[in-house]
Design a protein around this motif. Structure first.
Motif, PDB file in Angstrom:
ATOM      1  N   LYS A   1      16.805  26.832  71.340  1.00 40.74           N
ATOM      2  CA  LYS A   1      17.036  26.199  70.058  1.00 40.74           C
ATOM      3  C   LYS A   1      15.901  26.523  69.113  1.00 40.74           C
ATOM      4  O   LYS A   1      14.782  26.806  69.538  1.00 40.74           O
ATOM      5  CB  LYS A   1      17.173  24.682  70.223  1.00 40.74           C
ATOM      6  CG  LYS A   1      18.413  24.249  70.987  1.00 40.74           C
ATOM      7  CD  LYS A   1      18.502  22.724  71.052  1.00 40.74           C
ATOM      8  CE  LYS A   1      19.756  22.287  71.786  1.00 40.74           C
ATOM      9  NZ  LYS A   1      19.861  20.798  71.858  1.00 40.74           N
ATOM     10  N   LEU A   2      16.178  26.456  67.835  1.00 35.97           N
ATOM     11  CA  LEU A   2      15.148  26.687  66.833  1.00 35.97           C
ATOM     12  C   LEU A   2      14.071  25.612  66.973  1.00 35.97           C
ATOM     13  O   LEU A   2      14.378  24.434  67.100  1.00 35.97           O
ATOM     14  CB  LEU A   2      15.764  26.620  65.433  1.00 35.97           C
ATOM     15  CG  LEU A   2      14.901  27.115  64.267  1.00 35.97           C
ATOM     16  CD1 LEU A   2      14.670  28.618  64.379  1.00 35.97           C
ATOM     17  CD2 LEU A   2      15.579  26.786  62.938  1.00 35.97           C
ATOM     18  N   PRO A   3      12.777  26.004  66.995  1.00 35.84           N
ATOM     19  CA  PRO A   3      11.719  24.991  67.103  1.00 35.84           C
ATOM     20  C   PRO A   3      11.836  23.952  65.996  1.00 35.84           C
ATOM     21  O   PRO A   3      12.269  24.265  64.872  1.00 35.84           O
ATOM     22  CB  PRO A   3      10.436  25.818  66.947  1.00 35.84           C
ATOM     23  CG  PRO A   3      10.812  27.207  67.328  1.00 35.84           C
ATOM     24  CD  PRO A   3      12.240  27.371  66.895  1.00 35.84           C
ATOM     25  N   SER A   4      11.437  22.740  66.296  1.00 44.51           N
ATOM     26  CA  SER A   4      11.601  21.640  65.340  1.00 44.51           C
ATOM     27  C   SER A   4      10.833  21.877  64.047  1.00 44.51           C
ATOM     28  O   SER A   4      11.204  21.360  62.987  1.00 44.51           O
ATOM     29  CB  SER A   4      11.153  20.322  65.988  1.00 44.51           C
ATOM     30  OG  SER A   4       9.785  20.389  66.373  1.00 44.51           O
ATOM     31  N   TYR A   5       9.739  22.652  64.128  1.00 49.15           N
ATOM     32  CA  TYR A   5       8.928  22.895  62.937  1.00 49.15           C
ATOM     33  C   TYR A   5       9.471  24.036  62.063  1.00 49.15           C
ATOM     34  O   TYR A   5       8.960  24.283  60.984  1.00 49.15           O
ATOM     35  CB  TYR A   5       7.478  23.183  63.338  1.00 49.15           C
ATOM     36  CG  TYR A   5       7.321  24.247  64.401  1.00 49.15           C
ATOM     37  CD1 TYR A   5       7.329  25.595  64.074  1.00 49.15           C
ATOM     38  CD2 TYR A   5       7.171  23.881  65.739  1.00 49.15           C
ATOM     39  CE1 TYR A   5       7.193  26.570  65.062  1.00 49.15           C
ATOM     40  CE2 TYR A   5       7.030  24.851  66.725  1.00 49.15           C
ATOM     41  CZ  TYR A   5       7.036  26.185  66.383  1.00 49.15           C
ATOM     42  OH  TYR A   5       6.918  27.134  67.361  1.00 49.15           O
ATOM     43  N   LEU A   6      10.499  24.728  62.548  1.00 52.49           N
ATOM     44  CA  LEU A   6      11.159  25.771  61.745  1.00 52.49           C
ATOM     45  C   LEU A   6      12.517  25.252  61.290  1.00 52.49           C
ATOM     46  O   LEU A   6      13.454  25.161  62.081  1.00 52.49           O
ATOM     47  CB  LEU A   6      11.328  27.058  62.560  1.00 52.49           C
ATOM     48  CG  LEU A   6      10.066  27.853  62.868  1.00 52.49           C
ATOM     49  CD1 LEU A   6      10.398  29.041  63.764  1.00 52.49           C
ATOM     50  CD2 LEU A   6       9.405  28.340  61.585  1.00 52.49           C
ATOM     51  N   LYS A   7      12.615  24.894  60.047  1.00 53.49           N
ATOM     52  CA  LYS A   7      13.850  24.345  59.521  1.00 53.49           C
ATOM     53  C   LYS A   7      14.762  25.478  59.039  1.00 53.49           C
ATOM     54  O   LYS A   7      14.315  26.387  58.332  1.00 53.49           O
ATOM     55  CB  LYS A   7      13.564  23.393  58.358  1.00 53.49           C
ATOM     56  CG  LYS A   7      12.618  22.251  58.709  1.00 53.49           C
ATOM     57  CD  LYS A   7      13.171  21.374  59.825  1.00 53.49           C
ATOM     58  CE  LYS A   7      12.232  20.210  60.138  1.00 53.49           C
ATOM     59  NZ  LYS A   7      12.713  19.398  61.265  1.00 53.49           N
ATOM     60  N   PRO A   8      16.045  25.443  59.399  1.00 53.80           N
ATOM     61  CA  PRO A   8      16.958  26.513  58.984  1.00 53.80           C
ATOM     62  C   PRO A   8      17.380  26.363  57.528  1.00 53.80           C
ATOM     63  O   PRO A   8      17.311  25.281  56.942  1.00 53.80           O
ATOM     64  CB  PRO A   8      18.148  26.324  59.918  1.00 53.80           C
ATOM     65  CG  PRO A   8      18.161  24.844  60.195  1.00 53.80           C
ATOM     66  CD  PRO A   8      16.711  24.435  60.255  1.00 53.80           C
ATOM     67  N   CYS A   9      17.808  27.472  56.960  1.00 53.01           N
ATOM     68  CA  CYS A   9      18.402  27.488  55.631  1.00 53.01           C
ATOM     69  C   CYS A   9      19.818  28.038  55.748  1.00 53.01           C
ATOM     70  O   CYS A   9      20.171  28.664  56.750  1.00 53.01           O
ATOM     71  CB  CYS A   9      17.589  28.365  54.676  1.00 53.01           C
ATOM     72  SG  CYS A   9      15.921  27.753  54.345  1.00 53.01           S
TER      73      CYS A   9
END
Length: 252
Positions: free
Chosen positions: A23-31
């Motif tokens: 999963k995408l790390p919590s500190y990297l927010k998707p756009c």
């Protein structure tokens, strides 16, 4: 101009590929890739992620980035005003905590990503063991020992193109392709210890000469340094994009 660079990065950075989707790390927010303000979103989220990225993330094989450690850099510069063989070992780079993301540019149709960065404050400091032999402009240079390099106001632009590939899990992932990097600085300050077998007078004069002619030296070795930086950035970026599905990095 013929030049070669060999960068040996920490095993934590390049060791082993991660097979399972993460999963995408919590500190990297998707756009959203359909967002007309995608670049603004990516810039905002990129700025917010920097403090966490600098701490490293073992799950994604991302090492601590400040200080950032490289085992070895080997620079061979064979033509032009600077003709040197320079080996750097146990390289520590400090100052990335002051990095500022200036711009992020996504081109979803062309499958291209661009990032502009600048290091504020005191810039970057590089400490390393060195061994050097050759000629700088009109003067011979030889020695081995410790070296300190200060890089003031470095700015860089990194661009990379990519493909989308479907893996066995049926999900699409980014596969990085061609990349380029360019960077500039306002000043470089060299301090080589133990030049000329410890001859202090010759060593001090050479350091003065290097610092008076830092622009010429930088111009000659810039392609080699750029390749080293490009390799490291690709290794770090690759750890995330090849393990996190595309639709998590850029949601529909």
């Amino acid at each position: 101009m013929k030049c070669a660079v060999y960068v040996a990065v920490l095993a934590a950075l390049v060791g082993g590929s991660l097979q399972a989707a993460l999963k995408l790390p919590s500190y990297l927010k998707p756009c959203s890739r359909s967002d007309p303000k995608l670049n603004d979103c990516a810039l905002k989220n990129g700025i917010a992620a920097v403090p966490s990225l600098l701490k490293g993330d073992a799950k994604y094989h991302i090492p601590v980035l400040d200080p950032f450690h490289l085992k070895h850099i080997d620079i061979a510069q064979g033509t032009g005003p600077v003709k040197i063989s320079l080996a750097l070992d146990d390289v520590d780079i400090k100052g990335l905590k002051n990095v500022e993301v200036k711009a992020v540019n996504f081109d979803v149709k062309k499958k291209e990503i661009g990032v502009d960065l600048v290091v504020k404050g005191q810039g970057l400091t590089v400490d390393s063991k060195y061994k050097i032999d050759g000629q700088v402009l009109i003067l011979p240079i030889t020695g081995n020992g410790n070296v300190n390099l200060k890089i003031e106001n470095p700015e860089g632009s990194f661009k990379v193109s990519y493909d989308l590939v479907k893996k066995e899990d049926g999900k699409e992932y980014i596969k990085l392709r061609d990349s380029t990097i360019d960077f500039s600085l306002s000043k470089a300050i060299f301090d080589f210890k133990n030049l000329f077998n410890g001859d202090k007078a010759l060593g001090d004069n050479m350091n003065v000469f290097l610092n008076e002619n830092w622009r010429e030296v930088f111009t000659e070795v810039k392609p080699v340094l750029s390749e080293a930086m490009r390799t490291v950035i690709l290794q770090i970026l690759d750890q995330v994009v090849t393990t996190v599905p595309y639709d998590q990095l850029l949601v529909a």
